[in-house]
Design a protein around this motif. Structure first.
Motif, mmCIF file in Angstrom:
data_model
loop_
_atom_site.group_PDB
_atom_site.id
_atom_site.type_symbol
_atom_site.label_atom_id
_atom_site.label_comp_id
_atom_site.label_asym_id
_atom_site.label_seq_id
_atom_site.Cartn_x
_atom_site.Cartn_y
_atom_site.Cartn_z
ATOM 1 N N GLU A 17 0.861 -1.184 0.000
ATOM 2 C CA GLU A 17 0.000 0.000 0.000
ATOM 3 C C GLU A 17 0.899 1.237 0.000
ATOM 4 O O GLU A 17 1.869 1.310 0.741
ATOM 5 N N ILE A 48 -9.359 11.060 -7.864
ATOM 6 C CA ILE A 48 -10.266 11.105 -6.733
ATOM 7 C C ILE A 48 -10.374 12.532 -6.227
ATOM 8 O O ILE A 48 -9.448 13.334 -6.424
ATOM 9 N N LYS A 54 -13.239 10.729 4.573
ATOM 10 C CA LYS A 54 -12.654 9.716 3.704
ATOM 11 C C LYS A 54 -13.518 9.523 2.465
ATOM 12 O O LYS A 54 -14.742 9.517 2.540
ATOM 13 N N THR A 56 -13.578 6.936 -1.060
ATOM 14 C CA THR A 56 -12.988 5.746 -1.669
ATOM 15 C C THR A 56 -13.654 5.477 -3.008
ATOM 16 O O THR A 56 -14.864 5.595 -3.141
ATOM 17 N N ASN A 57 -12.845 5.119 -3.996
ATOM 18 C CA ASN A 57 -13.387 4.642 -5.258
ATOM 19 C C ASN A 57 -12.617 3.391 -5.680
ATOM 20 O O ASN A 57 -11.855 2.837 -4.893
ATOM 21 N N SER A 61 -8.105 5.645 -2.226
ATOM 22 C CA SER A 61 -8.816 6.271 -1.112
ATOM 23 C C SER A 61 -8.154 7.600 -0.801
ATOM 24 O O SER A 61 -6.947 7.761 -1.013
ATOM 25 N N SER A 74 -4.194 7.189 -0.836
ATOM 26 C CA SER A 74 -3.786 5.819 -0.541
ATOM 27 C C SER A 74 -4.086 4.925 -1.738
ATOM 28 O O SER A 74 -5.225 4.855 -2.204
#
Lengths: 112, 115
Positions: A17, A48, A54, A56-57, A61, A74
């Motif tokens: 990550e 994004i 937060k 997320t897709n 993120s 991320s």
């Protein structure tokens, strides 16, 4: 437009990550945080966008703390194809006169 | 749906020559932009347009001119090419409904070398 500061470059390994942090201390109330990705010999593409907390897709993120003075992109389990330059941008998406000003971005290099 | 189309993809110019970089979009976007990107650097805004007949300067407009006679086309003109204009040029467009920070679509770029 809020000024942003992000690392010039980062290295990581496949499967890990990756977190890229962007500082934007003078972010304004109406500003959103947007990240773009640019592969070699291509134009940037939208990854994004978020305002707080937060988002997320399917690609990434975005974590934004309560004071919004920084944000973290991320990328989960990166692959070699994630090698690219990542740009953090801050601005008012509702202002038709606002323009994207790109910095140098973060050059992410994924190693096998 | 082609998105944003730039022509040519590559070009070599001699100092003092002129040329027009073409940009066309088929998404009915009102906003269009020209950026240049020097090696290892971020993108710098040259000119932008919020609609047909309306253009404005960006960060680095000197040495360039633009026009916007239609929604689809936003050509960039170099009148007297100089080595400092060697760069990759990107055209982009966006819809006012989504704002310039969202749904920004870029073309594939024109690599220009001035010798």
């Amino acid at each position: 437009l809020a000024k942003t500061t992000q690392p010039i470059s980062m290295d990581s390994y496949e499967g890990q990550e990756v977190n890229i942090t962007c500082s934007h201390n003078n972010i304004a109330t109406n500003d959103y945080i947007t990240w773009y990705q640019q592969f070699p010999s291509q134009g940037p593409r939208f990854i994004i966008q978020g305002y707080k907390t937060k988002v997320t897709n399917e690609v990434a993120s975005l974590f934004i703390p309560a004071d919004r003075k920084s944000s973290t992109l991320s990328l989960p389990r990166v692959s070699l194809s994630d090698t690219a330059v990542y740009y953090c941008l801050v601005g008012d998406i509702g202002n038709r006169d606002d323009k994207i000003i790109f910095g140098k971005g973060t050059r992410l290099h994924i190693l096998p | 749906n082609a998105g944003v189309t730039q022509t040519p993809k590559f070009r070599i110019l001699k100092i003092g020559q002129s040329m027009t970089l073409q940009c066309t979009q088929d998404m009915n976007h009102n906003y269009m932009y020209w950026y240049r990107q020097d090696p290892g650097m971020g993108l710098k805004l040259i000119y932008y347009s919020v609609g047909a007949g309306i253009t404005d300067k960006g960060e680095v407009p000197n040495g360039y001119n633009v026009s916007r006679s239609t929604t689809e086309d936003f050509p960039l003109r170099l009148e007297l090419a100089a080595p400092s204009q060697t760069s990759v040029y990107f055209c982009a467009s966006s819809s006012p409904g989504t704002g310039p920070f969202y749904g920004y679509t870029f073309g594939s770029g024109t690599r220009l070398t001035v010798v």
